[in-house]
Design an enzyme around this catalytic site. Structure first.
Site, PDB file in Angstrom:
ATOM      1  N   ASP A   1       0.839  -1.201   0.000  1.00 10.85           N
ATOM      2  CA  ASP A   1       0.000   0.000   0.000  1.00 10.85           C
ATOM      3  C   ASP A   1       0.875   1.252   0.000  1.00 10.85           C
ATOM      4  O   ASP A   1       2.097   1.156   0.152  1.00 10.85           O
ATOM      5  CB  ASP A   1      -0.968  -0.013   1.202  1.00 10.85           C
ATOM      6  CG  ASP A   1      -0.304  -0.384   2.519  1.00 10.85           C
ATOM      7  OD1 ASP A   1       0.940  -0.430   2.571  1.00 10.85           O
ATOM      8  OD2 ASP A   1      -1.015  -0.616   3.503  1.00 10.85           O
TER       9      ASP A   1
ATOM     10  N   ASN B   1      -7.488  -1.689  13.949  1.00 11.97           N
ATOM     11  CA  ASN B   1      -8.897  -1.786  13.539  1.00 11.97           C
ATOM     12  C   ASN B   1      -9.144  -3.026  12.678  1.00 11.97           C
ATOM     13  O   ASN B   1     -10.223  -3.163  12.093  1.00 11.97           O
ATOM     14  CB  ASN B   1      -9.318  -0.523  12.775  1.00 11.97           C
ATOM     15  CG  ASN B   1      -8.502  -0.317  11.509  1.00 11.97           C
ATOM     16  OD1 ASN B   1      -7.627  -1.116  11.190  1.00 11.97           O
ATOM     17  ND2 ASN B   1      -8.778   0.755  10.790  1.00 11.97           N
TER      18      ASN B   1
ATOM     19  N   HIS C   1      -7.400  -3.872   9.958  1.00 17.54           N
ATOM     20  CA  HIS C   1      -7.071  -3.761   8.528  1.00 17.54           C
ATOM     21  C   HIS C   1      -5.857  -4.612   8.173  1.00 17.54           C
ATOM     22  O   HIS C   1      -4.996  -4.861   9.012  1.00 17.54           O
ATOM     23  CB  HIS C   1      -6.902  -2.296   8.082  1.00 17.54           C
ATOM     24  CG  HIS C   1      -5.669  -1.583   8.530  1.00 17.54           C
ATOM     25  ND1 HIS C   1      -5.598  -0.198   8.608  1.00 17.54           N
ATOM     26  CD2 HIS C   1      -4.437  -2.022   8.917  1.00 17.54           C
ATOM     27  CE1 HIS C   1      -4.388   0.157   8.988  1.00 17.54           C
ATOM     28  NE2 HIS C   1      -3.663  -0.923   9.194  1.00 17.54           N
TER      29      HIS C   1
HETATM   30  P1  PGA Z   1       2.234  -1.525  12.732  1.00 19.67           P
HETATM   31  O1  PGA Z   1       1.066  -1.319  11.686  1.00 19.67           O
HETATM   32  O2  PGA Z   1       3.082  -2.622  12.211  1.00 19.67           O
HETATM   33  O3  PGA Z   1       2.980  -0.218  12.773  1.00 19.67           O
HETATM   34  O4  PGA Z   1       1.588  -1.880  14.040  1.00 19.67           O
HETATM   35  C1  PGA Z   1       0.394  -2.445  11.220  1.00 19.67           C
HETATM   36  C2  PGA Z   1      -0.684  -2.049  10.248  1.00 19.67           C
HETATM   37  O5  PGA Z   1      -1.293  -0.979  10.419  1.00 19.67           O
HETATM   38  O6  PGA Z   1      -0.946  -2.824   9.311  1.00 19.67           O
END
Ligand code: PGA
Length: 253
Positions: A75, A146, A148
């Site tokens: 992404d 959340n 995702h």
């Molecule tokens: P993080 O983010 O590895 O910084 O916890 C994970 C994500 O949002 O997919």
């Protein structure tokens, strides 16, 4: 009595995040030996940092090579100038790609400068590039608080493809620190879809730390549903979650 785990997402609780990163680096090293042309899906964030460090060390020690491999970042933020150091492309380059031996032409990227008229074409091109590479062999994922995966926010359909998305409040909040305040976080992003991710041959999900315990429980104990996008991974023939004791702390015993 504890509620039963309803998920079909297999998981392993490792003694530490580092142990999980080492195990995944071992697995990827073996896959690269068997198939030097391995096609990887790569996440950004705090979670994969330990894995990237392990892979860099192994490459420096001559234990693995990405020279014939390809990678597709999951992404990218939109509305950032080209080469903005806060883009995911810049982050991935700095934390991983510049330290290993991928051929530059096999490092793919999503463009952070696409406007509302350009993203559709860019998304189709990205999907076509993935197909042309033979599909993704090994998709590496983190999970947002959340639920995702990549930037597939709550509400994302199981058959969604690479597309533009509006980022949700939790995601914006979690990104605020790296942008120096909530008001500076881009509101839009481009992400591989859930359908794109599910076409990968192998999926490995990393989740570490107490701030992931609630979402790990939700994902592993819920039926597949759009409210928790990572639950769509259930039913994939080769998906595995790598946890540490803190992220697994709320799972029913
Ligand atoms: P993080 O983010 O590895 O910084 O916890 C994970 C994500 O949002 O997919």
């Amino acid at each position: 009595m504890s509620p039963l785990l309803r998920t079909s997402i297999a998981y392993t609780v490792f003694p530490s995040a580092q142990a999980a990163a080492r195990a995944l680096a071992d697995d990827l090293s073996q896959r690269l030996r068997q198939r030097p042309e391995l096609v990887l899906g790569l996440p950004t964030g705090n979670t994969p940092l330990g894995l990237y460090r392990e892979l860099i060390e192994r490459q420096r020690a001559g234990q693995l090579s990405f020279a014939r491999a390809s990678c597709f970042p999951l992404d990218e933020y939109l509305d950032l100038p080209a080469a903005d150091p806060r883009s995911f492309a810049a982050w991935l380059r700095q934390e991983f790609l510049q330290h290993v031996d991928f051929a530059p032409e096999r490092i793919h990227r999503l463009d952070s400068t696409l406007d509302a008229n350009q993203w559709r074409q860019a998304a189709q091109r990205y999907e076509a590039l993935i197909q042309a590479a033979g599909g993704i062999d090994c998709m590496l994922l983190g999970i947002g608080r959340n639920g995702h995966i990549a930037f597939n926010e709550p509400g994302s359909a199981r058959n969604s493809r690479t597309r533009e998305v509006e980022l949700e409040a939790t995601t914006l909040h979690d990104a605020a620190k790296s942008f120096g305040g909530l008001e500076h976080v881009p509101r839009r992003a481009i992400t591989m879809g859930i359908g794109t991710i599910l076409e990968s041959r192998t999926i490995r999900v990393l989740a570490f730390g107490t701030n992931k315990a609630a979402i790990v429980r939700q994902i592993l104990c819920s039926e597949p549903q759009a409210a928790w996008p990572a639950t769509w991974l259930a039913g994939h023939p080769d998906v595995h979650c790598l946890l540490d004791p803190a992220s697994a702390a709320d799972l029913p015993g």
